[in-house]
Scaffold this motif. Structure first.
Motif, PDB file in Angstrom:
ATOM      1  N   CYS A  64      55.705  34.125 104.233  1.00 29.31           N
ATOM      2  CA  CYS A  64      56.805  34.583 104.682  1.00 29.31           C
ATOM      3  C   CYS A  64      58.141  33.894 104.043  1.00 29.31           C
ATOM      4  CB  CYS A  64      57.192  34.482 106.041  1.00 29.31           C
ATOM      5  SG  CYS A  64      56.997  32.854 106.779  1.00 29.31           S
ATOM      6  N   ARG A  65      57.636  33.654 102.713  1.00 30.65           N
ATOM      7  CA  ARG A  65      58.637  32.776 102.055  1.00 30.65           C
ATOM      8  C   ARG A  65      58.403  32.706 100.625  1.00 30.65           C
ATOM      9  NH1 ARG A  65      54.517  29.267 100.361  1.00 30.65           N
ATOM     10  NH2 ARG A  65      53.116  29.469 102.060  1.00 30.65           N
ATOM     11  N   PHE A  66      59.080  32.154  99.915  1.00 23.16           N
ATOM     12  CA  PHE A  66      58.599  31.688  98.237  1.00 23.16           C
ATOM     13  C   PHE A  66      57.518  30.812  98.394  1.00 23.16           C
ATOM     14  CE2 PHE A  66      63.166  32.543  97.058  1.00 23.16           C
ATOM     15  CZ  PHE A  66      62.824  33.228  96.228  1.00 23.16           C
ATOM     16  N   GLY A  67      56.739  30.885  97.187  1.00 24.13           N
ATOM     17  CA  GLY A  67      55.328  30.172  97.032  1.00 24.13           C
ATOM     18  C   GLY A  67      56.224  28.738  96.359  1.00 24.13           C
ATOM     19  N   ASP A  68      55.447  27.711  96.417  1.00 22.64           N
ATOM     20  CA  ASP A  68      55.418  26.498  95.585  1.00 22.64           C
ATOM     21  C   ASP A  68      54.410  26.225  94.925  1.00 22.64           C
ATOM     22  OD1 ASP A  68      56.152  23.870  94.829  1.00 22.64           O
ATOM     23  OD2 ASP A  68      57.255  23.192  96.630  1.00 22.64           O
ATOM     24  N   PRO A  69      54.292  26.219  93.832  1.00 20.53           N
ATOM     25  CA  PRO A  69      55.135  26.349  92.574  1.00 20.53           C
ATOM     26  C   PRO A  69      55.619  27.543  92.222  1.00 20.53           C
ATOM     27  CG  PRO A  69      53.186  25.820  91.585  1.00 20.53           C
ATOM     28  CD  PRO A  69      52.962  26.048  93.135  1.00 20.53           C
ATOM     29  N   GLU A  70      55.372  28.818  92.708  1.00 19.92           N
ATOM     30  CA  GLU A  70      55.518  29.907  92.189  1.00 19.92           C
ATOM     31  C   GLU A  70      57.162  30.101  92.001  1.00 19.92           C
ATOM     32  OE1 GLU A  70      53.556  29.390  94.573  1.00 19.92           O
ATOM     33  OE2 GLU A  70      51.784  31.096  94.478  1.00 19.92           O
ATOM     34  N   ALA A  71      57.732  29.731  92.936  1.00 19.21           N
ATOM     35  CA  ALA A  71      59.347  29.779  92.907  1.00 19.21           C
ATOM     36  C   ALA A  71      59.945  29.437  91.574  1.00 19.21           C
ATOM     37  CB  ALA A  71      59.971  29.206  94.211  1.00 19.21           C
ATOM     38  N   TYR A  92      47.869  28.237  90.670  1.00 21.14           N
ATOM     39  CA  TYR A  92      46.423  27.447  90.413  1.00 21.14           C
ATOM     40  C   TYR A  92      46.352  26.310  91.446  1.00 21.14           C
ATOM     41  CZ  TYR A  92      46.499  29.270  85.711  1.00 21.14           C
ATOM     42  OH  TYR A  92      46.306  30.302  84.711  1.00 21.14           O
ATOM     43  N   LYS A  93      45.446  26.836  92.361  1.00 16.88           N
ATOM     44  CA  LYS A  93      45.515  26.226  93.621  1.00 16.88           C
ATOM     45  C   LYS A  93      44.641  24.947  93.904  1.00 16.88           C
ATOM     46  CE  LYS A  93      46.685  30.016  96.821  1.00 16.88           C
ATOM     47  NZ  LYS A  93      46.672  30.945  96.205  1.00 16.88           N
ATOM     48  N   ARG A  94      43.573  24.927  92.964  1.00 18.70           N
ATOM     49  CA  ARG A  94      42.309  24.019  93.020  1.00 18.70           C
ATOM     50  C   ARG A  94      42.950  22.522  92.394  1.00 18.70           C
ATOM     51  NH1 ARG A  94      37.412  24.944  94.570  1.00 18.70           N
ATOM     52  NH2 ARG A  94      37.243  27.151  95.425  1.00 18.70           N
ATOM     53  N   THR A 147      45.011  23.015  96.999  1.00 18.31           N
ATOM     54  CA  THR A 147      46.062  22.214  97.112  1.00 18.31           C
ATOM     55  C   THR A 147      47.220  23.169  97.529  1.00 18.31           C
ATOM     56  OG1 THR A 147      46.790  22.386  94.769  1.00 18.31           O
ATOM     57  CG2 THR A 147      45.481  20.705  95.486  1.00 18.31           C
ATOM     58  N   GLY A 148      48.411  22.676  97.499  1.00 16.45           N
ATOM     59  CA  GLY A 148      49.490  23.664  97.595  1.00 16.45           C
ATOM     60  C   GLY A 148      49.801  24.379  96.396  1.00 16.45           C
ATOM     61  N   GLY A 149      49.319  23.938  95.244  1.00 13.36           N
ATOM     62  CA  GLY A 149      49.534  24.581  94.052  1.00 13.36           C
ATOM     63  C   GLY A 149      49.640  23.717  92.888  1.00 13.36           C
TER      64      GLY A 149
HETATM   65  N1  GLY Z   1      51.293  28.168  95.978  1.00 15.10           N
HETATM   66  C1  GLY Z   1      51.010  28.788  97.247  1.00 15.10           C
HETATM   67  C2  GLY Z   1      51.893  28.728  98.182  1.00 15.10           C
HETATM   68  O1  GLY Z   1      53.020  28.420  98.244  1.00 15.10           O
HETATM   69  O2  GLY Z   1      51.717  29.400  99.366  1.00 15.10           O
END
Ligand code: GLY
Ligand code: AMP
Length: 406
Positions: free
Chosen positions: A267-274, A200-202, A212-214
């Motif tokens: 090219c990496r894990f997402g934050d907060p997906e990880a 959820y980015k917004r 946002t970053g998430g």
């Molecule tokens: N949550 C999106 C990102 O880490 O790119």
């Protein structure tokens, strides 16, 4: 037991370290090569995990491998990391390998894109566009303008804010559909998909306000069917093979009425997906990393559970951080159905403080996403600080749309 250096120090890095808890973990969060090298030598580091694109796109892997032969680095080299660091590079690879992606044009200079937009908006439009900065932009590089004025403002802002020397602009066709994140562990030959996730980015409820970053994430979701996942896997395999890509590859995908489209690669894990995905990983993360680096086939086991996370941020996020830290109080009565990962919390004399931004992640794993979210929202008020903020609707649209499926 290995000595591992994780570059970065937010919620994502805390869950990575939790998954490597049988090892000695060190954190460092500046992109300062000489200091990173010094820590590797002093702490006898075996493995470095640069968890954000900033290190990877500036070539930390190439630099470390050149100077410290015994240190392994998990992640792509500078060239492979261009999949995230250059939208233009990424779109070119997608076209070359026939991955479905929005039609695009690349403009190297401000004047070129300016002229293009004037002509584009003078004609009768049948298609909306998306404007993207081609280089890294800390999550602030994408605009969905409604008219010429907004488009013009977007390119002016992107031009003014470019962190490095201006890397140009990609203008692409706007797609409509449901977004989903598909991440994969890659061993140089193949992409091994993780369960699909949504973030959820917004900043505000109902997906309002700036990106946002998430602010939260759920996993697994069932946006993509089994057949679509096979297709995505095949497409990602071709990218991995083409670049001999090693590390985590993150595909942002839009499912539309006309099928799936690749929006972007990270090219990496997402934050907060990880924080949600790794909480469902049953295999040993160190083995996956080690086998990937050695180009070995991977065996990965996932739990059948469901995970959710809600990000607690400060009301000034994503605009600014605090100059003066504020106290963070965490009640002792938090249920053991939830876990917490500090994203920006420091401890001083037994008292916790934050300087804002994304402060903390609350995560829960349970037998449904609804239950995991209920666990979180039943406990979230037990964390208090001046300016506490979080979205109250993480997962709620998903629950409604997929009522009978989870
Ligand atoms: N949550 C999106 C990102 O880490 O790119
Ligand atoms: P990106 O960094 O390319 O993933 O873009 C960030 C966000 O912008 C995505 O998560 C989407 O919500 C949106 N976006 C990017 N590209 C497109 C597109 N072609 N059509 C519609 N939305 C897009």
């Amino acid at each position: 037991m290995n000595n591992i250096l994780i570059l970065g120090n937010g919620g994502r890095e805390k869950v990575i370290s939790e998954k490597l808890k049988n090892h000695n973990i060190h954190f460092y969060s500046e992109n300062h090569f000489q200091k990173i090298k010094q820590i590797c030598l002093e702490k006898n580091i075996d493995l470095v995990i640069p968890s954000s694109e900033v290190y990877l796109c500036s070539g930390i892997k190439d630099a470390l491998q050149k100077t410290l032969k015994n240190v392994k680095v998990y992640g792509p080299n500078k060239f492979q990391a261009k999949l995230e660091g250059s939208k233009y590079f990424s779109k070119k690879i997608m076209n070359e390998l026939n991955l479905p992606t929005a039609e695009f044009a690349y403009f190297k200079t401000f004047n070129d894109v300016s002229t293009y937009l004037e002509t584009f908006y003078r004609k009768k439009r049948e298609q909306d566009i998306v404007i993207k900065y081609s280089g890294l932009a800390k999550g602030k590089g994408v605009y969905l303008p409604k008219d010429y004025q907004e488009a013009k403002n977007a390119i002016i802002e992107l031009h003014q804010n470019s962190l490095d020397n201006f890397k140009g602009i990609v203008v692409e066709q706007k797609l409509v559909g449901t977004e989903v994140s598909v991440l994969a562990f890659c061993n140089g030959n193949k992409a091994y998909l993780m369960p699909q996730a949504q973030d959820y980015k917004r900043i505000y409820d109902n997906d309002k306000g700036p990106n946002t970053g998430g602010m939260g994430a759920i996993c697994p979701v069932n946006v993509l069917t089994k057949e679509e996942l096979i297709l995505v896997n095949n497409y990602m395999d071709t990218v991995v093979k083409k670049l001999h890509y090693n590390g985590v590859l993150y595909a942002g995908i839009m499912k539309t009425n006309n099928g799936i489209y690749f929006l972007e690669f990270n090219c990496r894990f997402g934050d907060p997906e990880a924080q949600v995905i790794l909480n469902l990983l049953e295999s040993d993360l160190y083995d996956i990393i080690n086998d990937s680096i050695k180009n070995k086939p991977l065996t990965i086991k996932w739990s059948n559970n469901h995970a959710a996370t809600v990000v607690l941020s400060h009301v000034d996020y994503p605009y600014s951080k605090l100059e003066e830290p504020v106290k963070v109080e965490i009640s002792e009565n938090i249920d053991n159905t939830v876990k917490m990962y500090y994203a920006n919390i420091q401890e001083k004399k037994n008292q916790l403080y934050t300087t804002g931004g994304r402060v903390l992640n609350m995560v829960s794993v349970d037998n449904s996403i609804q239950q995991a979210l209920e666990n979180i929202y039943n406990n979230i008020y037990k964390i208090t600080y001046n300016g506490v903020f979080y979205r109250r609707d993480i997962g709620s649209n998903y629950k409604i749309k997929n009522k009978n499926k989870i």
